[in-house]
Design a protein around this motif. Structure first.
Motif, PDB file in Angstrom:
ATOM      1  N   PRO A 155      14.015   8.630 -51.986  1.00 17.30           N
ATOM      2  CA  PRO A 155      13.096   9.617 -51.403  1.00 17.30           C
ATOM      3  C   PRO A 155      11.904   8.962 -50.722  1.00 17.30           C
ATOM      4  O   PRO A 155      11.400   7.938 -51.171  1.00 17.30           O
ATOM      5  CB  PRO A 155      12.625  10.424 -52.614  1.00 17.30           C
ATOM      6  CG  PRO A 155      13.581  10.114 -53.702  1.00 17.30           C
ATOM      7  CD  PRO A 155      14.149   8.765 -53.417  1.00 17.30           C
ATOM      8  N   LYS A 156      11.473   9.570 -49.627  1.00 15.29           N
ATOM      9  CA  LYS A 156      10.274   9.086 -48.934  1.00 15.29           C
ATOM     10  C   LYS A 156       9.040   9.689 -49.584  1.00 15.29           C
ATOM     11  O   LYS A 156       9.052  10.837 -50.034  1.00 15.29           O
ATOM     12  CB  LYS A 156      10.299   9.479 -47.455  1.00 15.29           C
ATOM     13  CG  LYS A 156      11.286   8.680 -46.645  1.00 15.29           C
ATOM     14  CD  LYS A 156      11.183   9.041 -45.177  1.00 15.29           C
ATOM     15  CE  LYS A 156      12.122   8.177 -44.348  1.00 15.29           C
ATOM     16  NZ  LYS A 156      12.053   8.516 -42.918  1.00 15.29           N
ATOM     17  N   GLU A 157       7.980   8.893 -49.589  1.00 14.75           N
ATOM     18  CA  GLU A 157       6.676   9.336 -50.054  1.00 14.75           C
ATOM     19  C   GLU A 157       5.665   9.071 -48.951  1.00 14.75           C
ATOM     20  O   GLU A 157       5.857   8.175 -48.131  1.00 14.75           O
ATOM     21  CB  GLU A 157       6.261   8.586 -51.312  1.00 14.75           C
ATOM     22  CG  GLU A 157       7.164   8.843 -52.499  1.00 14.75           C
ATOM     23  CD  GLU A 157       6.749   8.060 -53.731  1.00 14.75           C
ATOM     24  OE1 GLU A 157       5.854   7.188 -53.633  1.00 14.75           O
ATOM     25  OE2 GLU A 157       7.327   8.324 -54.796  1.00 14.75           O
ATOM     26  N   ILE A 158       4.593   9.829 -48.947  1.00 14.33           N
ATOM     27  CA  ILE A 158       3.537   9.617 -47.958  1.00 14.33           C
ATOM     28  C   ILE A 158       2.716   8.401 -48.360  1.00 14.33           C
ATOM     29  O   ILE A 158       2.248   8.296 -49.490  1.00 14.33           O
ATOM     30  CB  ILE A 158       2.624  10.861 -47.844  1.00 14.33           C
ATOM     31  CG1 ILE A 158       3.439  12.055 -47.355  1.00 14.33           C
ATOM     32  CG2 ILE A 158       1.440  10.586 -46.919  1.00 14.33           C
ATOM     33  CD1 ILE A 158       4.070  11.876 -45.977  1.00 14.33           C
TER      34      ILE A 158
ATOM     35  N   THR B 102      11.319  14.862 -41.240  1.00 19.50           N
ATOM     36  CA  THR B 102      12.021  13.608 -40.994  1.00 19.50           C
ATOM     37  C   THR B 102      13.348  13.621 -41.743  1.00 19.50           C
ATOM     38  O   THR B 102      13.761  14.647 -42.269  1.00 19.50           O
ATOM     39  CB  THR B 102      11.142  12.405 -41.432  1.00 19.50           C
ATOM     40  OG1 THR B 102      11.761  11.193 -41.007  1.00 19.50           O
ATOM     41  CG2 THR B 102      10.909  12.378 -42.925  1.00 19.50           C
ATOM     42  N   MET B 103      13.991  12.491 -41.794  1.00 19.67           N
ATOM     43  CA  MET B 103      15.197  12.286 -42.592  1.00 19.67           C
ATOM     44  C   MET B 103      14.899  11.196 -43.605  1.00 19.67           C
ATOM     45  O   MET B 103      14.106  10.295 -43.351  1.00 19.67           O
ATOM     46  CB  MET B 103      16.373  11.842 -41.714  1.00 19.67           C
ATOM     47  CG  MET B 103      16.801  12.850 -40.673  1.00 19.67           C
ATOM     48  SD  MET B 103      17.637  14.273 -41.350  1.00 19.67           S
ATOM     49  CE  MET B 103      19.195  13.562 -41.846  1.00 19.67           C
TER      50      MET B 103
ATOM     51  N   THR C 193       5.260   7.041 -43.944  1.00 16.87           N
ATOM     52  CA  THR C 193       6.000   7.214 -45.184  1.00 16.87           C
ATOM     53  C   THR C 193       6.532   5.865 -45.661  1.00 16.87           C
ATOM     54  O   THR C 193       6.611   4.905 -44.878  1.00 16.87           O
ATOM     55  CB  THR C 193       7.193   8.165 -44.994  1.00 16.87           C
ATOM     56  OG1 THR C 193       8.092   7.592 -44.035  1.00 16.87           O
ATOM     57  CG2 THR C 193       6.746   9.538 -44.540  1.00 16.87           C
ATOM     58  N   VAL C 194       6.900   5.805 -46.932  1.00 16.27           N
ATOM     59  CA  VAL C 194       7.570   4.642 -47.509  1.00 16.27           C
ATOM     60  C   VAL C 194       8.674   5.161 -48.421  1.00 16.27           C
ATOM     61  O   VAL C 194       8.522   6.213 -49.047  1.00 16.27           O
ATOM     62  CB  VAL C 194       6.609   3.727 -48.307  1.00 16.27           C
ATOM     63  CG1 VAL C 194       5.610   3.055 -47.401  1.00 16.27           C
ATOM     64  CG2 VAL C 194       5.905   4.474 -49.414  1.00 16.27           C
ATOM     65  N   PRO C 195       9.789   4.424 -48.507  1.00 20.88           N
ATOM     66  CA  PRO C 195      10.844   4.847 -49.434  1.00 20.88           C
ATOM     67  C   PRO C 195      10.447   4.493 -50.869  1.00 20.88           C
ATOM     68  O   PRO C 195       9.791   3.487 -51.115  1.00 20.88           O
ATOM     69  CB  PRO C 195      12.060   4.034 -48.980  1.00 20.88           C
ATOM     70  CG  PRO C 195      11.492   2.837 -48.300  1.00 20.88           C
ATOM     71  CD  PRO C 195      10.173   3.271 -47.713  1.00 20.88           C
TER      72      PRO C 195
ATOM     73  N   ASP D 192       6.327  18.992 -50.676  1.00 20.54           N
ATOM     74  CA  ASP D 192       7.392  18.275 -49.962  1.00 20.54           C
ATOM     75  C   ASP D 192       8.711  18.730 -50.548  1.00 20.54           C
ATOM     76  O   ASP D 192       8.801  19.094 -51.714  1.00 20.54           O
ATOM     77  CB  ASP D 192       7.203  16.748 -50.025  1.00 20.54           C
ATOM     78  CG  ASP D 192       7.347  16.190 -51.415  1.00 20.54           C
ATOM     79  OD1 ASP D 192       8.480  15.831 -51.793  1.00 20.54           O
ATOM     80  OD2 ASP D 192       6.328  16.109 -52.132  1.00 20.54           O
ATOM     81  N   GLU D 193       9.722  18.741 -49.687  1.00 30.26           N
ATOM     82  CA  GLU D 193      11.010  19.285 -50.105  1.00 30.26           C
ATOM     83  C   GLU D 193      12.112  18.753 -49.196  1.00 30.26           C
ATOM     84  O   GLU D 193      11.867  18.469 -48.028  1.00 30.26           O
ATOM     85  CB  GLU D 193      10.942  20.813 -50.014  1.00 30.26           C
ATOM     86  CG  GLU D 193      12.106  21.544 -50.606  1.00 30.26           C
ATOM     87  CD  GLU D 193      11.884  23.055 -50.583  1.00 30.26           C
ATOM     88  OE1 GLU D 193      12.861  23.768 -50.258  1.00 30.26           O
ATOM     89  OE2 GLU D 193      10.761  23.525 -50.876  1.00 30.26           O
ATOM     90  N   GLN D 194      13.328  18.654 -49.759  1.00 29.56           N
ATOM     91  CA  GLN D 194      14.474  18.261 -48.943  1.00 29.56           C
ATOM     92  C   GLN D 194      14.988  19.506 -48.214  1.00 29.56           C
ATOM     93  O   GLN D 194      15.897  20.191 -48.664  1.00 29.56           O
ATOM     94  CB  GLN D 194      15.568  17.644 -49.800  1.00 29.56           C
ATOM     95  CG  GLN D 194      15.304  16.213 -50.157  1.00 29.56           C
ATOM     96  CD  GLN D 194      16.496  15.553 -50.825  1.00 29.56           C
ATOM     97  OE1 GLN D 194      17.374  16.201 -51.370  1.00 29.56           O
ATOM     98  NE2 GLN D 194      16.512  14.240 -50.784  1.00 29.56           N
TER      99      GLN D 194
END
Length: 151
Positions: free
Chosen positions: A89-92, A83-84, A108-110, A31-33
């Motif tokens: 950060p969002k996690e699965i 997504t945004m 996802t959850v923040p 995962d990456e921004q």
């Protein structure tokens, strides 16, 4: 005394299982921004690579910093979910196939609270068995449906 310790151990194990993310149908491998080039950069998107050539194209399009993963495309495919996120950060939280195999849900959850409403691009890369993914008709990513009937 041993029964009491065993009972506590079982409770601890089951509570940890209940708190873990559901990743029953695939594996998060990166995962990456970052996000895709073009007009979908600020929108949710689902992209799939069934071959090394398709992954090469998508990896470049999404501008990932890391090297492409080594995937056995005879057995697996790559799914990229974009997504945004904000300053948290969002996690699965869930990556799960329905029992009939026609729906794939990704939630996802923040990670945190008190987040700023800054918009950062975020992309998640999953590997999934190709045979399972070929049966999927719809991916629900953060509640939004993506039709995959083109497979």
């Amino acid at each position: 005394m041993k029964l009491k310790n065993l009972t506590v151990l079982f409770l601890l194990v089951f509570s940890l299982i209940g708190c873990s993310s559901k990743m029953e149908s695939g594996s998060l491998i990166h995962d990456e921004q970052t996000g895709p080039k073009g007009p979908v950069a600020g929108e949710r998107a689902i992209e799939i690579a069934y071959t090394e050539k398709e992954l090469e194209h998508l990896w470049s399009d999404f501008n990932f910093d890391e090297n492409r993963p080594d995937i056995d495309f005879d057995e697996s495919a790559i799914l990229i979910a974009h997504t945004m996120e904000n300053s948290c950060p969002k996690e699965i939280d869930r990556f799960e196939l329905s029992e009939d195999g026609f729906k794939l849900s990704i939630e996802t959850v923040p990670d945190g609270d008190g987040c700023d409403d800054i918009g950062f691009l975020k992309s998640f890369v999953f590997t999934i068995e190709k045979s399972k993914l070929k049966k999927v008709e719809t991916v629900y990513f953060e509640g939004e449906p993506f039709d995959l009937n083109f497979n």
